[in-house]
Motif scaffolding. Structure first.
Motif, PDB file in Angstrom:
ATOM      1  N   LEU A  20       0.826  -1.202   0.000  1.00 19.63           N
ATOM      2  CA  LEU A  20       0.000   0.000   0.000  1.00 19.63           C
ATOM      3  C   LEU A  20       0.866   1.260   0.000  1.00 19.63           C
ATOM      4  O   LEU A  20       0.522   2.262  -0.644  1.00 19.63           O
ATOM      5  N   ALA A  21       1.991   1.214   0.696  1.00 20.70           N
ATOM      6  CA  ALA A  21       2.923   2.341   0.662  1.00 20.70           C
ATOM      7  C   ALA A  21       3.471   2.549  -0.745  1.00 20.70           C
ATOM      8  O   ALA A  21       3.639   3.687  -1.203  1.00 20.70           O
ATOM      9  N   THR A  22       3.735   1.448  -1.451  1.00 22.26           N
ATOM     10  CA  THR A  22       4.188   1.536  -2.838  1.00 22.26           C
ATOM     11  C   THR A  22       3.115   2.180  -3.709  1.00 22.26           C
ATOM     12  O   THR A  22       3.411   3.015  -4.571  1.00 22.26           O
ATOM     13  N   PHE A  23       1.866   1.785  -3.486  1.00 16.55           N
ATOM     14  CA  PHE A  23       0.752   2.407  -4.206  1.00 16.55           C
ATOM     15  C   PHE A  23       0.730   3.911  -3.953  1.00 16.55           C
ATOM     16  O   PHE A  23       0.493   4.708  -4.866  1.00 16.55           O
ATOM     17  N   ALA A  24       0.989   4.318  -2.709  1.00 12.39           N
ATOM     18  CA  ALA A  24       0.954   5.742  -2.370  1.00 12.39           C
ATOM     19  C   ALA A  24       2.055   6.517  -3.087  1.00 12.39           C
ATOM     20  O   ALA A  24       1.851   7.686  -3.436  1.00 12.39           O
ATOM     21  N   THR A  25       3.226   5.887  -3.313  1.00 13.54           N
ATOM     22  CA  THR A  25       4.293   6.603  -4.022  1.00 13.54           C
ATOM     23  C   THR A  25       3.878   6.923  -5.445  1.00 13.54           C
ATOM     24  O   THR A  25       4.275   7.959  -5.992  1.00 13.54           O
ATOM     25  N   TYR A  26       3.061   6.041  -6.055  1.00 13.45           N
ATOM     26  CA  TYR A  26       2.542   6.343  -7.403  1.00 13.45           C
ATOM     27  C   TYR A  26       1.508   7.462  -7.340  1.00 13.45           C
ATOM     28  O   TYR A  26       1.578   8.439  -8.095  1.00 13.45           O
ATOM     29  N   ALA A  32       1.923  15.239  -7.544  1.00 15.33           N
ATOM     30  CA  ALA A  32       2.931  16.301  -7.472  1.00 15.33           C
ATOM     31  C   ALA A  32       3.463  16.664  -8.852  1.00 15.33           C
ATOM     32  O   ALA A  32       3.890  17.794  -9.089  1.00 15.33           O
ATOM     33  N   ALA A  33       3.425  15.700  -9.775  1.00 15.44           N
ATOM     34  CA  ALA A  33       3.977  15.933 -11.111  1.00 15.44           C
ATOM     35  C   ALA A  33       3.051  16.757 -11.991  1.00 15.44           C
ATOM     36  O   ALA A  33       3.513  17.364 -12.968  1.00 15.44           O
ATOM     37  N   LEU A  34       1.753  16.800 -11.684  1.00 16.49           N
ATOM     38  CA  LEU A  34       0.796  17.390 -12.621  1.00 16.49           C
ATOM     39  C   LEU A  34       1.078  18.855 -12.957  1.00 16.49           C
ATOM     40  O   LEU A  34       1.048  19.224 -14.142  1.00 16.49           O
ATOM     41  N   PRO A  35       1.342  19.752 -11.985  1.00 18.70           N
ATOM     42  CA  PRO A  35       1.628  21.142 -12.372  1.00 18.70           C
ATOM     43  C   PRO A  35       2.851  21.268 -13.274  1.00 18.70           C
ATOM     44  O   PRO A  35       2.866  22.074 -14.219  1.00 18.70           O
ATOM     45  N   GLY A 147       3.527   8.731   1.282  1.00 18.55           N
ATOM     46  CA  GLY A 147       3.228   9.833   0.370  1.00 18.55           C
ATOM     47  C   GLY A 147       3.936  11.118   0.756  1.00 18.55           C
ATOM     48  O   GLY A 147       4.376  11.881  -0.109  1.00 18.55           O
ATOM     49  N   ILE A 148       4.069  11.368   2.058  1.00 18.56           N
ATOM     50  CA  ILE A 148       4.797  12.556   2.526  1.00 18.56           C
ATOM     51  C   ILE A 148       6.245  12.506   2.048  1.00 18.56           C
ATOM     52  O   ILE A 148       6.780  13.479   1.504  1.00 18.56           O
ATOM     53  N   ALA A 149       6.883  11.356   2.252  1.00 17.81           N
ATOM     54  CA  ALA A 149       8.273  11.205   1.828  1.00 17.81           C
ATOM     55  C   ALA A 149       8.401  11.359   0.313  1.00 17.81           C
ATOM     56  O   ALA A 149       9.357  11.963  -0.192  1.00 17.81           O
ATOM     57  N   THR A 150       7.409  10.823  -0.422  1.00 20.93           N
ATOM     58  CA  THR A 150       7.456  10.889  -1.882  1.00 20.93           C
ATOM     59  C   THR A 150       7.371  12.324  -2.378  1.00 20.93           C
ATOM     60  O   THR A 150       8.145  12.745  -3.253  1.00 20.93           O
ATOM     61  N   THR A 151       6.411  13.092  -1.854  1.00 22.43           N
ATOM     62  CA  THR A 151       6.259  14.464  -2.333  1.00 22.43           C
ATOM     63  C   THR A 151       7.455  15.332  -1.956  1.00 22.43           C
ATOM     64  O   THR A 151       7.859  16.215  -2.727  1.00 22.43           O
ATOM     65  N   TYR A 152       8.037  15.082  -0.778  1.00 29.12           N
ATOM     66  CA  TYR A 152       9.227  15.843  -0.400  1.00 29.12           C
ATOM     67  C   TYR A 152      10.396  15.500  -1.322  1.00 29.12           C
ATOM     68  O   TYR A 152      11.098  16.391  -1.826  1.00 29.12           O
ATOM     69  N   ALA A 153      10.589  14.198  -1.555  1.00 32.24           N
ATOM     70  CA  ALA A 153      11.667  13.782  -2.458  1.00 32.24           C
ATOM     71  C   ALA A 153      11.427  14.318  -3.861  1.00 32.24           C
ATOM     72  O   ALA A 153      12.366  14.715  -4.561  1.00 32.24           O
ATOM     73  N   GLY A 249       4.015  21.627  -0.595  1.00 33.14           N
ATOM     74  CA  GLY A 249       2.720  21.913  -0.003  1.00 33.14           C
ATOM     75  C   GLY A 249       1.880  20.655   0.136  1.00 33.14           C
ATOM     76  O   GLY A 249       1.120  20.492   1.105  1.00 33.14           O
ATOM     77  N   LEU A 250       2.012  19.742  -0.823  1.00 34.80           N
ATOM     78  CA  LEU A 250       1.312  18.472  -0.736  1.00 34.80           C
ATOM     79  C   LEU A 250       1.836  17.659   0.445  1.00 34.80           C
ATOM     80  O   LEU A 250       1.073  16.940   1.094  1.00 34.80           O
ATOM     81  N   SER A 251       3.126  17.779   0.732  1.00 39.95           N
ATOM     82  CA  SER A 251       3.683  17.091   1.906  1.00 39.95           C
ATOM     83  C   SER A 251       3.048  17.607   3.190  1.00 39.95           C
ATOM     84  O   SER A 251       2.769  16.834   4.112  1.00 39.95           O
ATOM     85  N   ALA A 252       2.818  18.922   3.275  1.00 37.87           N
ATOM     86  CA  ALA A 252       2.176  19.487   4.462  1.00 37.87           C
ATOM     87  C   ALA A 252       0.760  18.946   4.615  1.00 37.87           C
ATOM     88  O   ALA A 252       0.326  18.595   5.728  1.00 37.87           O
ATOM     89  N   MET A 253       0.026  18.868   3.515  1.00 38.44           N
ATOM     90  CA  MET A 253      -1.333  18.343   3.582  1.00 38.44           C
ATOM     91  C   MET A 253      -1.328  16.868   3.990  1.00 38.44           C
ATOM     92  O   MET A 253      -2.144  16.429   4.804  1.00 38.44           O
ATOM     93  N   LEU A 254      -0.390  16.110   3.442  1.00 39.98           N
ATOM     94  CA  LEU A 254      -0.310  14.688   3.764  1.00 39.98           C
ATOM     95  C   LEU A 254       0.104  14.468   5.214  1.00 39.98           C
ATOM     96  O   LEU A 254      -0.292  13.471   5.832  1.00 39.98           O
ATOM     97  N   ALA A 255       0.902  15.376   5.763  1.00 42.60           N
ATOM     98  CA  ALA A 255       1.249  15.261   7.182  1.00 42.60           C
ATOM     99  C   ALA A 255      -0.006  15.377   8.046  1.00 42.60           C
ATOM    100  O   ALA A 255      -0.188  14.630   9.017  1.00 42.60           O
TER     101      ALA A 255
END
Length: 386
Positions: A20-26, A32-35, A147-153, A249-255
């Protein structure tokens, strides 16, 4: 309720947590990539929002096909095949530099990823029995943490010479590593449920509360995905941060979502799902107001974190509410809920993107309080006396 129920986190449970964590990285990586993808392709916000619509349509298709797939191939095969197809979609986005490729990638990843997701939820529920709800809540908290780690990375890599597309290889690498380390682990099979009798399989119309609960779920999911896909865009515009840095900003929301999901199970033990849902909508409204009116990065980050705290419990409480008013048909209610959720996840980002093209992203984010008001009204009107 038995307060002595305990969670046993055995190897199969940790496998599902990590899958499930792997799913969250996708999921959060593509969000995060969309903008950045929109800027690279030079398309409008409405066209960019079609990527979220593709994910939603793929998710609906995957959910509809899931029963037949699991009957034919079994849960283990479907889960790993779903993760494989999810990564194939991510790779299409990573290597695709034209709209047809990126749209196809988002749709394929959404279809296969959601198929794996639904199987994982069912496996956890069956494997843990009475503790299933608590385990599912914990599993989603683990996913949001990933997801937090993914968006930060993602934000770090996007500002580096490697470029943002290289960050999309995180789900692929995570899946390969997990398969190598835990590929032999699986959950012991459970006996197949008996077929429904003719008396229980009759088609009985749902009551009006069920349909209202579906609309509430749609609004909640539309709200979450609108934030997921467009909050970074507004953060960049309001604060002057680069698109890559604004992805934090997405990392903040995910936190905020992670904190809410870790604590959400405890709230659900004390209060009715409808009450928790209404309170969460109020928290989200306060977070939106802080984010929408802010012009500095700290204020906007605080608003996004507060919004995430409210959003965190809305899907599980909305789904629980649909099951509660389904007349004792939890499986059918869950299937119907996946369609409502799919429509919400596809329509929310698209409508906000279209409004952003016409009126600007800041004005378009007034869609959020409108969705909150609709959800709160529906939840209040459809509450049952207890």
């Amino acid at each position: 309720m038995d307060r002595n129920i305990k969670v046993t986190r055995d190897s199969p449970t940790w496998l599902i947590y990590l899958q499930l964590a792997t799913f969250a990285t996708y999921l959060y990586g593509l969000s995060a990539a969309l903008p950045l993808l929109r800027a690279e392709l030079g398309v409008s916000q409405a066209v960019a929002g079609l990527h979220g619509t593709g994910m939603a349509l793929g998710g609906i298709a995957g959910g509809l096909a899931l029963p037949a797939l699991t009957r034919r191939f079994g849960r283990r095969v479907v889960t790993w095949a779903g993760l494989t197809g999810m990564n194939a979609g991510v790779l299409l986005v990573a290597f695709g530099h034209a709209l047809p490729f990126t749209l196809t990638g988002f749709t394929l990843a959404g279809c296969c990823g959601s198929t794996a997701l639904y199987v994982m939820m069912a496996v956890l529920s069956d494997h843990h029995g009475p503790a299933g709800a608590a385990v599912i809540s914990e599993a989603n908290a683990v996913a949001v943490t990933a997801g937090i780690a993914t968006t930060y990375a993602f934000s770090v890599v996007a500002e580096s010479p490697a470029g943002w597309r290289s960050a999309l290889f995180v789900p692929v690498a995570s899946t390969l590593l997990l398969a190598l380390l835990m590929g032999r682990v699986w959950v012991p099979p459970v006996p197949a449920p008996p077929p429904p009798s003719s008396a229980t399989s009759r088609r009985i119309p749902y009551g009006w509360r069920f349909h209202v609960a579906g609309v509430v779920l749609l609004c909640c999911v539309a709200l979450e995905f609108a934030f997921n896909l467009w909050a970074a865009e507004l953060l960049s515009q309001r604060t002057g941060l680069s698109p890559g840095v604004a992805a934090t900003g997405l990392s903040a929301m995910l936190a905020g979502m992670a904190a809410g999901r870790f604590g959400g199970a405890r709230l659900a033990l004390r209060f009715a799902p409808g009450s928790v849902l209404l309170a969460s909508l109020g928290v989200t409204l306060a977070g939106w107001a802080l984010f929408w009116t802010g012009t500095s990065a700290p204020v906007c980050y605080a608003g996004l974190a507060l919004s995430g705290l409210g959003i965190s419990v809305q899907f599980p409480m909305g789904l629980t509410r649909m099951i509660d008013v389904s007349g004792g048909r939890p499986d059918q209610a869950s299937g119907t809920a996946s369609i409502w959720a799919g429509v919400g996840s596809g329509s929310g980002p698209f409508v906000l993107g279209a409004l952003g093209d016409g009126f600007g992203t800041h004005t378009a984010f007034l869609l959020a309080p409108a969705l909150i008001a609709m959800a709160a009204g529906g939840a209040a009107v459809s509450r049952t006396r207890s």
